[in-house]
Structure formats: C-alpha cells, structure tokens
Design an enzyme around this catalytic site. Structure first.
Site, short mmCIF file in Angstrom:
data_model
loop_
_atom_site.label_atom_id
_atom_site.label_comp_id
_atom_site.label_asym_id
_atom_site.label_seq_id
_atom_site.Cartn_x
_atom_site.Cartn_y
_atom_site.Cartn_z
N HIS A 155 -25.45 -14.89 -18.36
CA HIS A 155 -26.05 -15.76 -19.36
C HIS A 155 -27.56 -15.89 -19.23
O HIS A 155 -28.25 -16.09 -20.22
CB HIS A 155 -25.38 -17.13 -19.31
CG HIS A 155 -23.99 -17.11 -19.86
ND1 HIS A 155 -22.98 -17.92 -19.38
CD2 HIS A 155 -23.42 -16.34 -20.83
CE1 HIS A 155 -21.87 -17.68 -20.05
NE2 HIS A 155 -22.10 -16.72 -20.93
N ASP A 211 -18.15 -8.67 -23.83
CA ASP A 211 -17.76 -9.41 -22.62
C ASP A 211 -16.26 -9.68 -22.65
O ASP A 211 -15.83 -10.82 -22.82
CB ASP A 211 -18.58 -10.72 -22.60
CG ASP A 211 -18.17 -11.66 -21.48
OD1 ASP A 211 -17.62 -11.18 -20.48
OD2 ASP A 211 -18.40 -12.87 -21.62
N SER A 260 -21.33 -17.68 -24.22
CA SER A 260 -22.35 -16.89 -24.91
C SER A 260 -22.60 -17.36 -26.34
O SER A 260 -23.76 -17.41 -26.78
CB SER A 260 -21.95 -15.41 -24.91
OG SER A 260 -21.82 -14.93 -23.59
#
Length: 297
Positions: free
Chosen positions: A18, A166, A102
């Site tokens: 992140h 991801d 995210s």
C-alpha cells in the site's frame, strides 16, 4: 495458500504494497490530466480491525501498528506520508480500528476528475464494496472476475492510470493466471502503471513469473529496463510451509522517484517489522545473475 484480505489487513505485506500504491497514485496526481485506477481483486475496500477476522489473526499489530508508533526518520517521511495520511484519516485518537484496502487508498487519494474501477468476484464482498462507494460518482464496482474483465478495461479513456492486481491466491495456478492477465493487458496498454502483488511462498513460481514478465517486456515489447521494478520484503526466514513470511510487488512503469525512495525506505522498514534475524529485502529489476531462465511467458 488462501490470502483473504480480511484476515491479513494491515500486516507487513499490506504495508509494503500500500505504500507503493500510494506513491504511484501521488505521482499520477501531480499532473493535471485525470487518471483511472483499475483494481482486479478489490475485496471490500476497507477493514474493521476490531472485527472477528482481524481478532482471530491480528497481523496488523506487527505491521501498520508498529509503523504508526515508530519514530520515522525525517528523510523517509515524504515516502510514507501519502499512505499514512490515509490510515490516520480513518482512525481517531491513538486507537487503530480501521485499515484501508487498495480501493480506499485510491478513493482517498484520487481527485474529483479521476475514476476508479473495482472488480470483485466474491458475491458478498462485491455487495459490501458496492454499498461502500454507492455515493461516490468516481467509483464503479463490477461483480466479475477481474482477470476476465481487465482486457476490456484497458486502455482507459483517460490514457493515464494504474492497474492493481492483488489476488487472494486461492488457486494453485494463480501465478499462471496473473501472467496471462499481465500479457493481455500490457499488450493493450503498454504505458500504464501496473502493480502485481505476489507472496513469497512458492518461490519457484514467483521467480518464474517475475523473470518471465521481465524477459517478455524487455525482449519482446522493447521496454526499457528501468521501467520495471521489483520490491520484496520478508520479516522472517522464507519457507513454503507455515505462515506467510514475505511478499512484495513487481511494478511496470513505476514513478521515476519510486526506486530511489524504496532504496532508502526498505532497510529501515525491514528492521522495524522484522520478526527474527532472517528478515530481509530486495530491490531490483527482476533479472539478476541468480534468475531462472524461462522458455516463454
């Protein structure tokens, strides 16, 4: 492995992933033209650290909690500020109760003219995600496999932006799926920024993905070597069995300052988050003297 986000929110792997995402978004926002963020495995957007999943696996205590309590050196604050600003904005006082996924990082860093496209296949998670951003006109939620959706989403109308891939790694062939998605999307949008998150678990498959992607991009697509960056961190000895010990990202078309910032940040961050003396990190372009040679990608 099964890496459902809710059980691992805020751990060391999230911290690295992140902060890299936030750096890339900050760079995109430095220019006036709008951009688009595409997240292929969005999850629920944000996570309750007081909830059942986080209490059963409080990995955040050895990740984001350590970082927030640390005395951050002055020369590293610029690299961490975009990410930590989002985390702090979600929490009041000294208590840490929420952590951004995210999508939330993108939503909080994006501007009014930017757009965010979130894909989530899990039915309940996609409903939760849609409710979270129902009033945000910048955000579109698509209940679909992100791998299948991605070819139709790139290049975006804005011609600028970022793709976050991801996955939860529920399938043993996840690296192969990610490779197929990477090739298809990068052929359509070679100038986009792509972030691929990988666990350091099946080390052979991970290395094959990294090196295969690098060789294909450089040899077949003519990508310059400096436009490919790998950043990994492990907090204890890497083993294929047991809890996840390491993870990281491969970034295609990274911001020009990202490598320089990570080179300063990773040694300090690894020492801060280390869980034993075997912790370590690496920062390179995916191909080195020890790299596997692959026949195709």
């Amino acid at each position: 492995m099964n890496y459902r986000h809710a059980f691992h929110a805020g751990n060391f792997a999230d911290v690295l992933k992140h902060l890299v995402l936030a750096q890339c978004l900050e760079h995109l926002g430095d220019k006036p033209k709008p951009y688009r963020v595409i997240d292929t495995h969005a999850g629920v957007g944000a996570y309750d650290l007081t909830g059942d999943e986080a209490r059963r696996s409080p990995e955040w205590m050895h990740g984001i909690d350590r970082l927030l309590k640390a005395d951050i050196p002055q020369d590293l604050r610029e690299s961490l500020d975009p990410y930590l600003h989002v985390v702090r904005a979600m929490n009041s006082g000294e208590s840490l109760t929420s952590y951004p996924g995210s999508p939330e990082i993108a939503a909080r860093l994006a501007r009014a003219e930017d757009r965010i496209h979130l894909c989530e296949l899990h039915k309940d998670d996609s409903v939760t995600l849609d409710k979270r951003y129902a009033r945000d006109a910048r955000v579109k939620v698509q209940a679909m496999d992100g791998y299948r959706a991605l070819p139709g989403l790139v290049p975006p109308r804005e011609k600028r932006g970022l793709v976050m891939i991801d996955p939860p790694f529920e399938h043993r062939d996840e690296m192969a799926f990610m490779a197929q998605a990477a090739k298809s999307a990068l052929e359509r949008w070679p100038t986009g920024t792509f972030i691929f998150w990988r666990p350091l678990k099946d080390l052979w498959a991970q290395e094959r993905f990294d090196v295969g992607l690098a060789e294909w991009l450089i040899a077949d697509q003519g990508l310059e070597g400096e436009k490919l960056l790998r950043a990994d961190m492990w907090v204890r000895e890497l083993k294929e069995d047991g809890p996840l010990a390491g993870a990281g990202v491969v970034v295609v078309n990274p911001p020009f300052k990202l490598e320089e910032r990570l080179l300063k940040l990773l040694p300090w961050l690894t020492e801060l988050l280390a869980q034993d003396e075997d912790a370590g990190w690496r920062l390179d372009g995916c191909i080195n003297d020890d790299s596997l040679m692959v026949d195709e990608f």
